[in-house]
Enzyme design. Structure first.
Site, PDB file in Angstrom:
ATOM      1  N   HIS A 151      -3.594  18.898   0.232  1.00 35.99           N
ATOM      2  CA  HIS A 151      -4.976  17.480  -0.255  1.00 35.99           C
ATOM      3  C   HIS A 151      -5.489  18.064  -2.030  1.00 35.99           C
ATOM      4  O   HIS A 151      -6.557  17.889  -1.505  1.00 35.99           O
ATOM      5  CB  HIS A 151      -5.260  16.656   1.102  1.00 35.99           C
ATOM      6  CG  HIS A 151      -6.213  16.153   0.985  1.00 35.99           C
ATOM      7  ND1 HIS A 151      -7.492  15.689   0.362  1.00 35.99           N
ATOM      8  CD2 HIS A 151      -5.801  14.846   1.594  1.00 35.99           C
ATOM      9  CE1 HIS A 151      -7.385  14.138   1.439  1.00 35.99           C
ATOM     10  NE2 HIS A 151      -6.818  14.295   1.642  1.00 35.99           N
ATOM     11  N   ASN A 180      -2.723  -1.529   8.620  1.00 35.63           N
ATOM     12  CA  ASN A 180      -4.319  -1.727   7.637  1.00 35.63           C
ATOM     13  C   ASN A 180      -3.665  -3.252   8.220  1.00 35.63           C
ATOM     14  O   ASN A 180      -4.173  -4.167   7.749  1.00 35.63           O
ATOM     15  CB  ASN A 180      -5.069  -0.920   7.153  1.00 35.63           C
ATOM     16  CG  ASN A 180      -4.776   0.414   6.825  1.00 35.63           C
ATOM     17  OD1 ASN A 180      -5.374   0.806   7.794  1.00 35.63           O
ATOM     18  ND2 ASN A 180      -4.563   0.715   5.947  1.00 35.63           N
ATOM     19  N   GLU A 214       3.470   9.259  -1.521  1.00 36.00           N
ATOM     20  CA  GLU A 214       2.320   9.059  -1.601  1.00 36.00           C
ATOM     21  C   GLU A 214       1.418  10.478  -2.346  1.00 36.00           C
ATOM     22  O   GLU A 214       1.073  10.707  -3.509  1.00 36.00           O
ATOM     23  CB  GLU A 214       1.518   8.778  -0.289  1.00 36.00           C
ATOM     24  CG  GLU A 214      -0.016   8.567  -0.450  1.00 36.00           C
ATOM     25  CD  GLU A 214      -0.169   8.060   0.700  1.00 36.00           C
ATOM     26  OE1 GLU A 214      -2.088   8.279   1.023  1.00 36.00           O
ATOM     27  OE2 GLU A 214       0.258   8.310   1.689  1.00 36.00           O
ATOM     28  N   GLU A 249     -10.031   5.701  10.152  1.00 36.74           N
ATOM     29  CA  GLU A 249     -10.078   4.854   8.446  1.00 36.74           C
ATOM     30  C   GLU A 249     -10.975   3.688   9.057  1.00 36.74           C
ATOM     31  O   GLU A 249     -10.203   2.936   7.908  1.00 36.74           O
ATOM     32  CB  GLU A 249      -8.712   4.756   7.784  1.00 36.74           C
ATOM     33  CG  GLU A 249      -8.408   6.249   7.519  1.00 36.74           C
ATOM     34  CD  GLU A 249      -7.083   6.815   6.562  1.00 36.74           C
ATOM     35  OE1 GLU A 249      -6.722   7.389   5.928  1.00 36.74           O
ATOM     36  OE2 GLU A 249      -6.055   5.295   6.489  1.00 36.74           O
ATOM     37  N   TRP A 256     -12.575  14.228   2.776  1.00 35.54           N
ATOM     38  CA  TRP A 256     -11.466  13.637   1.200  1.00 35.54           C
ATOM     39  C   TRP A 256     -11.848  14.194  -0.073  1.00 35.54           C
ATOM     40  O   TRP A 256     -10.424  13.972  -0.269  1.00 35.54           O
ATOM     41  CB  TRP A 256     -12.326  12.011   1.354  1.00 35.54           C
ATOM     42  CG  TRP A 256     -11.838  10.619   2.002  1.00 35.54           C
ATOM     43  CD1 TRP A 256     -10.828  10.431   3.360  1.00 35.54           C
ATOM     44  CD2 TRP A 256     -12.606   9.306   2.557  1.00 35.54           C
ATOM     45  NE1 TRP A 256     -11.412  10.005   3.879  1.00 35.54           N
ATOM     46  CE2 TRP A 256     -11.448   8.621   3.294  1.00 35.54           C
ATOM     47  CE3 TRP A 256     -13.500   8.683   1.649  1.00 35.54           C
ATOM     48  CZ2 TRP A 256     -12.126   7.639   4.120  1.00 35.54           C
ATOM     49  CZ3 TRP A 256     -13.881   7.500   1.649  1.00 35.54           C
ATOM     50  CH2 TRP A 256     -13.146   6.686   2.961  1.00 35.54           C
ATOM     51  N   GLU A 287       0.921  -0.744  -0.014  1.00 36.23           N
ATOM     52  CA  GLU A 287      -0.097  -0.127  -0.368  1.00 36.23           C
ATOM     53  C   GLU A 287       0.551   1.123  -0.313  1.00 36.23           C
ATOM     54  O   GLU A 287       1.760   1.988   0.628  1.00 36.23           O
ATOM     55  CB  GLU A 287      -0.964  -0.547   0.984  1.00 36.23           C
ATOM     56  CG  GLU A 287      -2.104   1.214   1.547  1.00 36.23           C
ATOM     57  CD  GLU A 287      -2.877   1.132   2.465  1.00 36.23           C
ATOM     58  OE1 GLU A 287      -2.872   1.764   2.777  1.00 36.23           O
ATOM     59  OE2 GLU A 287      -2.548  -0.107   2.628  1.00 36.23           O
ATOM     60  N   ARG A 288       0.402   2.058  -1.112  1.00 39.42           N
ATOM     61  CA  ARG A 288       1.338   3.454  -0.846  1.00 39.42           C
ATOM     62  C   ARG A 288       2.863   3.178  -1.548  1.00 39.42           C
ATOM     63  O   ARG A 288       3.611   3.241  -1.075  1.00 39.42           O
ATOM     64  CB  ARG A 288       1.421   4.697   0.281  1.00 39.42           C
ATOM     65  CG  ARG A 288      -0.089   4.706   0.653  1.00 39.42           C
ATOM     66  CD  ARG A 288      -1.273   5.135  -0.746  1.00 39.42           C
ATOM     67  NE  ARG A 288      -2.141   5.499  -0.401  1.00 39.42           N
ATOM     68  CZ  ARG A 288      -3.584   5.315  -0.926  1.00 39.42           C
ATOM     69  NH1 ARG A 288      -2.548   5.896  -2.043  1.00 39.42           N
ATOM     70  NH2 ARG A 288      -4.633   5.801  -0.912  1.00 39.42           N
ATOM     71  N   ARG A 310      -0.818   4.721  16.899  1.00 40.48           N
ATOM     72  CA  ARG A 310      -0.503   5.682  15.782  1.00 40.48           C
ATOM     73  C   ARG A 310      -1.679   6.097  16.627  1.00 40.48           C
ATOM     74  O   ARG A 310      -2.535   6.439  17.122  1.00 40.48           O
ATOM     75  CB  ARG A 310      -0.484   5.233  14.918  1.00 40.48           C
ATOM     76  CG  ARG A 310       0.559   4.738  14.089  1.00 40.48           C
ATOM     77  CD  ARG A 310      -0.613   3.262  12.815  1.00 40.48           C
ATOM     78  NE  ARG A 310       0.175   4.581  11.862  1.00 40.48           N
ATOM     79  CZ  ARG A 310      -0.516   4.988  10.657  1.00 40.48           C
ATOM     80  NH1 ARG A 310      -2.236   4.913  10.847  1.00 40.48           N
ATOM     81  NH2 ARG A 310       0.132   5.663   9.795  1.00 40.48           N
ATOM     82  N   LYS A 320       2.087  11.836  13.362  1.00 41.17           N
ATOM     83  CA  LYS A 320       3.273  11.808  11.866  1.00 41.17           C
ATOM     84  C   LYS A 320       3.993  13.154  12.113  1.00 41.17           C
ATOM     85  O   LYS A 320       3.156  13.878  13.176  1.00 41.17           O
ATOM     86  CB  LYS A 320       2.169  12.105  10.974  1.00 41.17           C
ATOM     87  CG  LYS A 320       1.256  10.647  10.307  1.00 41.17           C
ATOM     88  CD  LYS A 320       0.244  10.514   9.436  1.00 41.17           C
ATOM     89  CE  LYS A 320      -0.118   9.127   8.945  1.00 41.17           C
ATOM     90  NZ  LYS A 320      -1.063   9.334   7.716  1.00 41.17           N
ATOM     91  N   LYS A 337      -2.830   0.788  14.566  1.00 38.44           N
ATOM     92  CA  LYS A 337      -3.318   1.506  13.812  1.00 38.44           C
ATOM     93  C   LYS A 337      -4.664   1.688  14.382  1.00 38.44           C
ATOM     94  O   LYS A 337      -5.663   0.859  14.402  1.00 38.44           O
ATOM     95  CB  LYS A 337      -2.976   2.066  12.525  1.00 38.44           C
ATOM     96  CG  LYS A 337      -4.470   2.428  11.230  1.00 38.44           C
ATOM     97  CD  LYS A 337      -4.231   2.881  10.314  1.00 38.44           C
ATOM     98  CE  LYS A 337      -5.350   3.916   9.440  1.00 38.44           C
ATOM     99  NZ  LYS A 337      -5.060   3.767   8.629  1.00 38.44           N
ATOM    100  N   ASP A 364      -1.504  14.775   6.478  1.00 33.18           N
ATOM    101  CA  ASP A 364      -1.706  13.765   6.174  1.00 33.18           C
ATOM    102  C   ASP A 364      -0.258  13.425   4.987  1.00 33.18           C
ATOM    103  O   ASP A 364      -0.382  13.473   3.555  1.00 33.18           O
ATOM    104  CB  ASP A 364      -2.709  12.914   5.309  1.00 33.18           C
ATOM    105  CG  ASP A 364      -2.300  11.700   5.197  1.00 33.18           C
ATOM    106  OD1 ASP A 364      -1.044  10.436   5.351  1.00 33.18           O
ATOM    107  OD2 ASP A 364      -3.007  10.908   4.497  1.00 33.18           O
TER     108      ASP A 364
END
Length: 701
Positions: free
Chosen positions: A521, A221, A403, A302, A543, A178-179, A334, A370, A298, A375
């Protein structure tokens, strides 16, 4: 050929050690060797090494330690490559003495590398209080030699600034990353534990060379099956292979695992059966891996399960896992949380959830934060949680994988971004670097199955820079760039000047052509590839790019002052004061904290609209300049890597223009303003940019 390791040590006689074959230095210029090429020296640096006849040895008390053996092997390999003479390492000449059980003070990994003279004999000593310090010292010595330094004038004494220097892999058991933008996962769970790929050893060696000492092998995840016995057995094989390199393995743990694979009907952290399940699972892991690092979690973010599903707090969940690990390991929890049900500014949600819990986390819990409050955007202010939780260990999470910065195809050297946040004064408890010193720093890896490991040759620099800054956050990003380039590309000063200039200009270029003046974003949905400023209709408001830029005919920007979301109040007073006034705030953060009119006068003296277009144009022209500077190096860089970088820079040039043109077309559709004089119109209509789709885009969830 074989060379012996025999010398008179400062501490007494050294026994002859078992000789080992010197590995041949890989010559292929495909990027696999990373910064550990040990390309042959020339000129005075080469003659100096040959005159010294350096050879590594260890004290007899250290000789049988596997980590010391790695240090000796690395020194032999490096010296052979640097001298272009892999046939034999001499048995006499100038010794490099490894003393790995000295009383050198300092934290784990501390080393000193210094020349010495005794009884008319000279040598170089690598001193450490434990074997891993000797391995780090060996890499430090070779790093210096690879840059042409004189070993007899070195005085290298260094200790890691923070205990955990970690890579987080967002890798799934099926091999998808992922990413990730560098191919498939490097972890071959299918063939483990029976077969351990050589890439796992080469990966550990690269990490050890820059001081990385912890690896989370799976996606945050997380899938519950990673905690099953079949994966624990496989993880144990990795742990055994990485232990001599000073690397401890960690797992991302799915909070609902007691229910998912444990046959319980709940994962409530206060439920005795749940606590017992985690205790038994931790005991099972430690039976297989005695130095298992712990869990990364996590939770309630999300859509991931967590303690809030049962009305419990983050501290309740983290402490339950911490109790199961006990003094054996660490829970890294996290702080990346946000909820569609919470209408609070997304940038404020993590602070609001975690700061009231300060002092409630167990001693073996670290809260991982972070670098910024949204993000991993190309530029964000530092996260307000840093300095706001003095009774909780906080760890910085950065993103090595790009990303939001053009994936692996855009050259974007990220050390200036990390330097920016590390040196930020929190106004409460020193700089961010000082706040995280008791805990550590984690980087989301972009390490994959591509031959060059990272998708592009220059992305290797971000892996390297992360390790160097996690070890010493006072290093400058420019110095790290030059240090990496000298080991990776060339030692020729003019070539290094050119490469360093490209690297140091690159991150700001990305900011300018993607998200100038504090915008954030603005990327495409899901895959995060390309501009999509016009998206306003996604189910979750946070989003949508429109949620962040809030542009209309009157103005643009997110008001985070007291007249808006008041997220600015989460920062210390002296910090908030710097960003409070739109007339005095740095243009870098203007639209992050303020909504202003299109005619607002920026720090440059230009109206906001003119300055915005200027920044887009500056980003594009900088990438053009980067490509031209790289083109000037033709013939000075090996052909394959030169071509690879040239082609990627051509992609970046085209995509920088795409970002610039699509963005300007959208803003004009909103504000109706003409372009400033001298600025070119977008190449296509807004409808053209809005119609583009990318089903093949990499890195999607």
């Amino acid at each position: 050929m074989r060379g012996s390791r025999i010398v008179n040590c400062l501490c007494g006689a050294i026994l002859a050690l078992t000789a080992l074959a010197v590995p041949s230095v890989l010559r292929a210029q495909d990027g696999y060797d990373l910064w550990l090429r040990y390309a042959p020296l020339d000129g005075e640096a080469l003659e100096r090494l040959r005159r010294l006849d350096l050879h590594p040895v260890a004290s007899d008390s250290d000789a049988s330690d596997p980590t010391v053996e790695l240090a000796l092997n690395e020194l032999e390999r490096g010296l052979a490559g640097l001298q272009n003479a892999p046939e034999e390492i001499p048995a006499d000449g100038t010794p490099i003495v490894l003393q790995c059980d000295s009383d050198l003070p300092g934290p784990s990994g501390h080393y000193a590398v210094q020349p010495y003279a005794r009884d008319s004999a000279q040598g170089i000593g690598i001193w450490a209080s434990e074997p891993i310090g000797c391995l780090y010292g060996a890499f430090a010595l070779l790093r210096a030699l690879a840059q042409g330094e004189d070993p007899l004038t070195l005085n290298l004494a260094s200790a890691p600034a923070m205990p955990l220097r970690m890579l987080n892999h967002w890798d799934n058991p099926d091999g998808h990353v992922e990413r990730g933008y560098a191919g498939r996962s490097i972890f071959d769970w299918w063939r483990l534990p029976g077969h351990l790929d050589q890439r796992m050893i080469d990966y550990a060696r690269a990490n050890a060379s820059i001081g990385i000492n912890a690896v989370v092998v799976n996606n945050v995840n997380a899938r519950a099956e990673m905690l099953e016995p079949r994966y624990i057995e496989r993880l144990a094989r990795l742990a055994d292979a990485w232990r001599p390199y000073g690397i401890r393995v960690y797992l991302s743990a799915r909070f609902s695992a007691p229910r998912d694979i444990g046959r319980l009907d709940t994962a409530d952290p206060l439920e005795p059966a749940v606590r017992a399940w985690w205790q038994a699972k931790a005991d099972e892991i430690y039976a297989a891996i005695p130095d298992f690092g712990g869990f990364l979690v996590k939770a309630n973010s999300e859509g991931q399960p967590g303690p809030q599903d049962y009305g419990r707090s983050h501290a309740d969940g983290a402490n339950m896992l911490a109790e199961a690990l006990g003094g054996r390991g660490t829970v890294i929890w996290r702080a990346f949380v946000y909820s569609a049900e919470d209408d609070t500014d997304r940038a404020a949600q993590a602070y609001a959830e975690f700061v009231p819990l300060d002092g409630q986390f167990a001693d073996n819990v670290i809260v991982q934060v972070k670098n910024g409050p949204i993000d991993f955007q190309p530029r964000e202010p530092f996260h307000p949680m840093f300095g706001a939780m003095p009774n909780t260990r906080l760890m910085l999470e950065a993103q090595i994988t790009k990303e939001y910065l053009g994936f692996a195809t855009h050259l974007a050297y990220l050390a200036p971004m990390w330097e920016e946040v590390l040196q930020s004064d929190t106004g409460r408890d020193g700089t961010v670097a000082q706040v995280i010193a008791p805990a550590g720093m984690a980087g989301v890896a972009n390490t994959g199955s591509d031959r060059n490991w990272s998708g592009s040759h220059f992305d290797q620099a971000n892996w390297y820079a992360f390790g160097r800054l996690a070890w010493d956050p006072t290093l400058s990003s420019a110095d790290i760039a030059r240090e990496w380039a000298a080991q990776t590309w060339s030692r020729e000063p003019a070539t290094l000047d050119t490469i360093e200039s490209i690297m140091m200009d690159s991150r700001q270029a990305v900011v300018d052509y993607m998200t100038p003046l504090g915008l954030a974003h603005l990327m495409g949905t899901g895959h995060h590839y390309g501009p999509a400023l016009w998206v306003c209709d996604l189910a979750r408001p946070e989003w949508n790019p429109c949620y962040y830029h809030r542009a209309d005919a009157e103005g643009i920007g997110f008001d985070r002052t007291a007249t808006g979301s008041d997220q600015l109040a989460q920062y210390a007073g002296q910090v908030a004061a710097r960003w409070q006034d739109p007339a005095t705030i740095s243009d870098d953060y203007l639209l992050w904290f303020h909504r202003v009119s299109w005619q607002h006068t920026t720090q440059s003296g230009r109206p906001l609209w003119d300055e915005l277009v200027y920044r887009y144009d500056h980003g594009v022209s900088t990438v053009d300049s980067m490509a031209a500077r790289w083109a000037s190096l033709e013939g000075q860089i090996d052909a394959r890597r030169y071509r690879d970088v040239s082609e990627y820079l051509a992609i970046q040039q085209a995509e920088a223009r795409w970002w610039r043109d699509a963005s300007i077309a959208y803003w004009q559709s909103i504000n109706g303003l003409p372009l400033p004089e001298g600025s070119s119109a977008p190449a296509h209509s807004l409808e053209h940019y809005q119609s583009l789709t990318f089903p093949e885009a990499p890195g999607d969830t």
